[in-house]
Design an enzyme around this catalytic site. Structure first.
Site, PDB file in Angstrom:
ATOM      1  CD  GLU A  99      39.712  34.828  38.021  1.00 35.13           C
ATOM      2  OE1 GLU A  99      40.857  35.114  37.632  1.00 35.13           O
ATOM      3  OE2 GLU A  99      39.000  34.925  39.017  1.00 35.13           O
ATOM      4  CB  THR A 107      40.783  36.635  46.761  1.00 36.53           C
ATOM      5  OG1 THR A 107      40.984  37.701  45.930  1.00 36.53           O
ATOM      6  CG2 THR A 107      39.687  35.658  46.076  1.00 36.53           C
TER       7      THR A 107
END
Lengths: 325, 325
Positions: A147, A200
Site C-alpha cells: 500500500e 487516491t
C-alpha cells in the site's frame, strides 16, 4: 510496525512446479464516518493471482491481465511482488522462486482497494504454497508495504479487511492494532463505480488538515454509533451513524452527481450511502438483495444519462478474506 | 430535542403528604477518548433527594445540605427544581405541589456530574411519585434542561448515564440519539477528587476549536476501540484505547500533578487513567477492587504531600441508575 516473523523451518513444501490460484476481495474503506480506521470486504468484485513455484530463486511476474497495461511487470515496482518479497525475506525463504500471474478482475483507481486485493491475493498465495500456518493477520505488515508503494501511505483500511475478511477497525497504527468487528448477516452492499478519474493521492490532498473540534465530536459520535450498531446487529443505528461531516463534503465534489445518487439510493430504501474509500465508487447498505439491485440499476441509468460508464456489484460482506479457487 | 411527553392521565397517585427518597449516581463523562459522547455511572458517590407531595401547587425547596451554601434555594434557579418543573409542564401536571430536600453527598465542581446526579434524583423522584411508567430515558431532555442551566450547555454525557445507569454513548444531539453500551462486569473504578477549583465553563473554554485531522483520526480510532472493547469484554483493548490526544493535554494543566498521578496509577496496575469530565477528578479503571484501593490510597498520599485535600471513591459501574432508598 513489526515486519519480522519467525523463520519458517519446514522445507518440504513449495516444490518447483507447484501452483495455486487465489481470489482476494475488494474492500470498502472509511465506511462513511470511519475515515482511515474502518473497512469491510465484499464478495464481488476481487482480484486473482496464480502463483507457481519455480526452480530459480527470486520473484518474477509473467502475466498481468485486465489492467489495460497500467500496472508494472517489473517485480521491483509491482505492489504484489514487493509485498511477497518482504514476506519471503522476513521468514528467511529468499531461496524460493515464485512466478506471479495477476488477473485484475476489478477496475483500477476505483476506490475499491484494487491494489490491496492484488497484494493480499499474492501474499495469501505465497503463505499457502509455503504451508505457513500462522494467522493470516500476521501478513498485514507486508500488505501495508505494498500500500505504501501504491498510494504513498501504508494505510491498512483496505488491506486489513481484504486479508482478514469481514468488518475491520484499525484502532492504531503505532503500534498496529487491528480489531475484527461483527456485522449483521443480512446486510447487503450495492456498489457502483462511475468510470471517472479520482487518483487516491489527490483525493487525500484535498482533505483539510485543520478541522473544527465540534465536527470531530460529531464524527466520533457517529463512529461509536456505527461500531455499536455492528455489535448490536442494529441496522437502524448503523444507518443513522453513517454520516460524514468532514471528508465526504470535500471528496464528493470529485464524483459527478454524488448527492443526486445518494437521494436516489435513499429513496429506494438504502440504509446508508457514501463514498467507497477515496472514490469515485459509491456504495449503499441495504437490508436485502433486491433493494441493492434496484439501487445499482437506478444509479447506472443515471450515470449513463450523464454519459459516464459504470460498473456495478451487489454482494454481502465477505467474511472469509482470500481463498483458494 | 423533544421535551413534549404525552400527558399523564392518572390522578390517583401523588397524594399530599406522600414522600420518597431517591439516590442518583455520580458519573464519569468523556471516559478519556470519548469527549462529549461517552459517560458511565458509578455506585459511589451520588446525591440524594427527598421529595414530598404538598397541597399547594408549585415546586419548593425546603432544605439543601452538603453544599456549603453554594446552591440556590430559589426554585427558579436550582437545576433540580427547574428540571422537575419542565417535566411537570410536559405531562400537564403543574397542578401538583412538590417540596424538595436536596442532600449533596458528593463535592460540587468535581467533574463527577454533581448537578446531574441531583437533577436525575429529582426527576426520578417526581416520576416515581406520579407512578409514571414511561421508560426512564424519556426524562433525558428534562435533565438536559438542568445541565443547560448549570454549565451553559445542554450536554448529556453526565445526565444520560446518571439516568439510565451503565455506560452510555450519546451518538447525536440533533436529534438526540442515546445508546446504552455493555461493559465488563469486573471492571472497577477508582476515583480521586483533588480539591482544587476547575470550573466547567473555563475547562471548556481552554479547549482548542481547531484541531488537526490527524489527531481527530487517532481519537476516533480510539473511541471505536473503546466501544469495541466494551462489547467484546476485552479489558486490554479498553485500556489501549483510552488515550486522548486532544482534550487531556490541555485540561491536565489545570490538575496539579496529573501526569505523576497517572504514572503512579499505571505502575500500580491500572487498566487506564484519565480526567473525569472536565476535572479536577481523575479516575482509573482496574481489574479488581484491591488495585482500585491501592491507587486511591497512593494518589491521596501524593496529593496530601502537595497540601491538597482530596476525596476518594472505589466502585464498580452502576447499572441501575437512580433508585429509591
Amino acid at each position: 510496525m513489526d515486519t519480522q516473523l519467525q523463520e519458517l523451518t519446514q522445507t518440504e513444501t513449495a516444490k518447483p512446479g507447484t501452483s495455486i490460484q487465489i481470489f482476494a476481495p475488494a474492500t470498502v474503506a472509511n465506511v462513511v464516518c470511519g475515515f482511515d480506521v474502518l473497512g469491510f470486504a465484499v464478495n464481488a468484485p476481487g482480484d486473482e493471482v496464480v502463483m507457481r513455484v519455480t526452480d530459480k530463486p527470486g520473484i518474477s511476474i509473467s502475466k498481468i491481465t485486465g489492467d489495460n497495461g497500467r500496472l508494472p511487470m517489473d517485480p521491483a515496482k509491482n505492489t504484489v511482488s514487493v509485498s511477497v518479497r518482504h514476506y519471503l525475506e522476513s521468514i528467511g525463504r529468499t531461496d524460493l522462486g515464485l512466478d506471479i500471474e495477476l488477473h485484475k478482475k476489478m477496475p483500477i483507481g476505483s476506490g475499491l482497494g484494487s491494489s490491496s486485493a492484488s497484494t493480499v491475493a499474492g501474499l495469501f498465495a505465497a503463505k499457502t504454497l509455503l504451508d505457513d500456518q500462522r494467522d493470516v493477520a500476521q501478513l498485514l505488515p507486508f500488505a501495508m508495504k505494498g500500500e505504501e508503494m501504491a498510494c504513498g501511505h501504508g494505510h491498512a483500511d483496505n488491506v486489513a479487511p481484504a486479508l482478514m475478511g469481514g468488518f475491520v477497525l484499525i484502532r492504531s497504527y503505532e503500534p498496529l492494532d487491528v480489531v475484527r468487528l461483527p456485522h449483521p448477516k443480512d446486510l447487503w452492499c450495492a456498489i457502483v463505480f462511475p468510470d471517472v478519474d479520482v487518483p487516491t493521492r489527490e483525493a487525500r490532498q484535498i482533505i483539510r488538515n485543520k478541522i473544527n473540534m465540534k465536527d470531530a465530536v460529531t464524527q466520533w459520535g457517529n463512529v461509536a454509533g456505527l461500531v455499536s450498531g455492528l455489535f448490536m446487529n442494529d441496522i437502524g443505528l448503523i444507518g443513522r451513524s453513517m454520516k460524514d461531516v468532514l471528508v465526504e463534503p470535500v471528496r464528493s465534489m470529485l464524483i459527478p452527481g454524488f448527492y443526486q445518487m445518494r437521494e436516489q439510493a435513499m429513496e429506494l430504501g438504502a440504509v446508508s450511502f457514501g463514498i467507497s474509500g477515496s472514490g469515485p465508487s459509491v456504495f449503499a447498505f441495504t437490508r436485502d438483495e433486491q433493494t441493492a439491485h434496484n439501487i445499482t440499476h437506478k444509479l447506472q441509468q443515471y450515470l449513463t444519462g450523464m454519459k459516464i460508464n459504470s460498473n456495478a456489484y451487489v454482494s454481502t460482506i465477505n467474511d472469509a478474506g482470500p481463498r483458494v479457487i
